[in-house]
Design a protein around this motif. Sequence first.
Motif, PDB file in Angstrom:
ATOM      1  N   TRP A  32      69.043  56.610  30.072  1.00  0.00           N
ATOM      2  CA  TRP A  32      67.920  57.534  30.237  1.00  0.00           C
ATOM      3  C   TRP A  32      67.332  57.908  28.877  1.00  0.00           C
ATOM      4  O   TRP A  32      66.116  57.904  28.697  1.00  0.00           O
ATOM      5  N   TRP A  35      65.350  55.037  27.500  1.00  0.00           N
ATOM      6  CA  TRP A  35      64.092  54.923  28.251  1.00  0.00           C
ATOM      7  C   TRP A  35      63.097  55.983  27.787  1.00  0.00           C
ATOM      8  O   TRP A  35      61.933  55.678  27.520  1.00  0.00           O
ATOM      9  N   THR A 117      57.930  59.946  33.457  1.00  0.00           N
ATOM     10  CA  THR A 117      59.163  60.032  32.668  1.00  0.00           C
ATOM     11  C   THR A 117      59.322  61.418  32.045  1.00  0.00           C
ATOM     12  O   THR A 117      60.383  62.029  32.136  1.00  0.00           O
TER      13      THR A 117
END
Length: 143
Positions: A32, A35, A117
């Motif tokens: 995560w 990303w 995101t």
Amino acid sequence: MTRHALGIGIFRSVFELFGIVLVRFSPVQRIWGAWLIAVNAACLLFIQRIEAQVTLGAVGMAVLAQALIYQRKRFIRLLGVTHVLWVPMLTWIALRLDTLPKEETAFHVWLITLIATNAVSLAVDAWDATRFILGERRPYYVW
């Protein structure tokens, strides 16, 4: 002034923060974190666009604020509060989506990915801030 009483400079603080996220976190958290960093860093691919420039500025300010907190308090749950800078950025970008040229597919995909995101990240940050307020104030990762 890049040094604090703890003797940790701002650049070292940034390095340690990224190191904790990319090396010390559990595997799912590392994915995560990678990303999140990649999506936000992708602004450099579109840096000629004002949306990318604003993203770079907001992300840069958040990282600087995190480094300053980290210097004083280490890796505490309050670090994510610095992402509050993303709220006006994401709102502004979301309101502009319909006005941008549709033929710029990669740019649109990046903006939508950025919004999604960072919105998820803000939810995680809110949870961490709540945990901090409820008493979880000790550093939970160390370099």
